[in-house]
Motif scaffolding. Structure first.
Motif, PDB file in Angstrom:
ATOM      1  N   ARG A   5       7.257  15.409  19.684  1.00  0.00           N
ATOM      2  CA  ARG A   5       7.190  13.977  19.963  1.00  0.00           C
ATOM      3  C   ARG A   5       8.110  13.244  19.009  1.00  0.00           C
ATOM      4  N   SER A   6       8.535  12.080  19.425  1.00  0.00           N
ATOM      5  CA  SER A   6       9.375  11.243  18.589  1.00  0.00           C
ATOM      6  C   SER A   6       8.497  10.534  17.551  1.00  0.00           C
ATOM      7  N   PRO A   7       8.951  10.482  16.314  1.00  0.00           N
ATOM      8  CA  PRO A   7       8.162   9.796  15.280  1.00  0.00           C
ATOM      9  C   PRO A   7       8.317   8.272  15.333  1.00  0.00           C
ATOM     10  N   GLU A   8       8.976   7.789  16.361  1.00  0.00           N
ATOM     11  CA  GLU A   8       9.268   6.365  16.469  1.00  0.00           C
ATOM     12  C   GLU A   8       8.004   5.503  16.465  1.00  0.00           C
ATOM     13  N   ARG A   9       6.963   5.938  17.166  1.00  0.00           N
ATOM     14  CA  ARG A   9       5.718   5.165  17.207  1.00  0.00           C
ATOM     15  C   ARG A   9       5.087   5.077  15.827  1.00  0.00           C
ATOM     16  N   LEU A  10       5.130   6.140  15.076  1.00  0.00           N
ATOM     17  CA  LEU A  10       4.574   6.132  13.726  1.00  0.00           C
ATOM     18  C   LEU A  10       5.348   5.179  12.818  1.00  0.00           C
ATOM     19  N   VAL A  11       6.657   5.173  12.954  1.00  0.00           N
ATOM     20  CA  VAL A  11       7.497   4.272  12.158  1.00  0.00           C
ATOM     21  C   VAL A  11       7.208   2.821  12.538  1.00  0.00           C
ATOM     22  N   PHE A  12       7.077   2.539  13.834  1.00  0.00           N
ATOM     23  CA  PHE A  12       6.756   1.173  14.263  1.00  0.00           C
ATOM     24  C   PHE A  12       5.392   0.741  13.743  1.00  0.00           C
ATOM     25  N   PHE A  13       4.423   1.664  13.774  1.00  0.00           N
ATOM     26  CA  PHE A  13       3.090   1.340  13.271  1.00  0.00           C
ATOM     27  C   PHE A  13       3.141   1.032  11.778  1.00  0.00           C
ATOM     28  N   PHE A  75      11.632   9.068   6.896  1.00  0.00           N
ATOM     29  CA  PHE A  75      11.492   9.254   8.337  1.00  0.00           C
ATOM     30  C   PHE A  75      12.823   9.332   9.067  1.00  0.00           C
ATOM     31  N   GLU A  76      13.933   9.024   8.407  1.00  0.00           N
ATOM     32  CA  GLU A  76      15.231   9.264   9.026  1.00  0.00           C
ATOM     33  C   GLU A  76      15.466  10.766   9.217  1.00  0.00           C
ATOM     34  N   GLN A  77      14.822  11.586   8.393  1.00  0.00           N
ATOM     35  CA  GLN A  77      14.988  13.035   8.455  1.00  0.00           C
ATOM     36  C   GLN A  77      14.086  13.681   9.507  1.00  0.00           C
ATOM     37  N   VAL A  78      13.010  12.983   9.884  1.00  0.00           N
ATOM     38  CA  VAL A  78      12.061  13.538  10.847  1.00  0.00           C
ATOM     39  C   VAL A  78      12.570  13.294  12.262  1.00  0.00           C
ATOM     40  N   LYS A  79      12.716  14.346  13.014  1.00  0.00           N
ATOM     41  CA  LYS A  79      13.232  14.232  14.395  1.00  0.00           C
ATOM     42  C   LYS A  79      12.124  14.346  15.428  1.00  0.00           C
ATOM     43  N   ALA A  80      11.086  15.099  15.136  1.00  0.00           N
ATOM     44  CA  ALA A  80       9.986  15.282  16.067  1.00  0.00           C
ATOM     45  C   ALA A  80       8.785  15.840  15.315  1.00  0.00           C
ATOM     46  N   TYR A  81       7.642  15.778  15.954  1.00  0.00           N
ATOM     47  CA  TYR A  81       6.443  16.388  15.384  1.00  0.00           C
ATOM     48  C   TYR A  81       5.613  16.969  16.508  1.00  0.00           C
ATOM     49  N   SER A  82       4.737  17.856  16.177  1.00  0.00           N
ATOM     50  CA  SER A  82       3.875  18.463  17.187  1.00  0.00           C
ATOM     51  C   SER A  82       2.455  17.969  16.977  1.00  0.00           C
ATOM     52  N   ARG A  83       1.609  18.201  17.950  1.00  0.00           N
ATOM     53  CA  ARG A  83       0.234  17.720  17.894  1.00  0.00           C
ATOM     54  C   ARG A  83      -0.527  18.256  16.678  1.00  0.00           C
ATOM     55  N   PRO A  84      -0.443  19.529  16.303  1.00  0.00           N
ATOM     56  CA  PRO A  84      -1.189  20.007  15.119  1.00  0.00           C
ATOM     57  C   PRO A  84      -0.703  19.317  13.882  1.00  0.00           C
TER      58      PRO A  84
END
Length: 84
Positions: A5-13, A75-84
């Motif tokens: 998943r894109s970390p974009e939502r986490l950054v916006f939050f 978070f510029e380095q984070v490209k995606a994350y998984s559910r776990p």
């Protein structure tokens, strides 16, 4: 099934949380103005009587801003994350 998943939502939050925190910092200083107006005081009195509150606000604002900038660099380095 794609688990990344894109970390974009986490950054916006986190941006929203930081914006709320910075807004809450100013609220104690906003209460000073109606009191000053009721006393028919001068504008400079608002600054001189609340000098330490203003310094505290500026310091807190700078610290939160610095953490926010550092957070964005991480978070510029984070490209995606998984559910776990």
């Amino acid at each position: 099934m794609d688990t990344s998943r894109s970390p974009e939502r986490l950054v916006f939050f986190s941006d929203a949380v930081v914006a709320i925190a910075m807004t809450l910092l100013i609220l104690p200083l906003v209460d000073v103005i109606p009191e000053l107006v009721a006393e028919h005081g001068k504008s400079i009195e608002a600054i001189t009587k609340n000098q330490w509150q203003i310094y505290g606000f500026l310091l807190s604002f700078a610290v939160i801003s610095r953490f926010w900038i550092f957070h964005h660099h991480i978070f510029e380095q984070v490209k995606a994350y998984s559910r776990p």
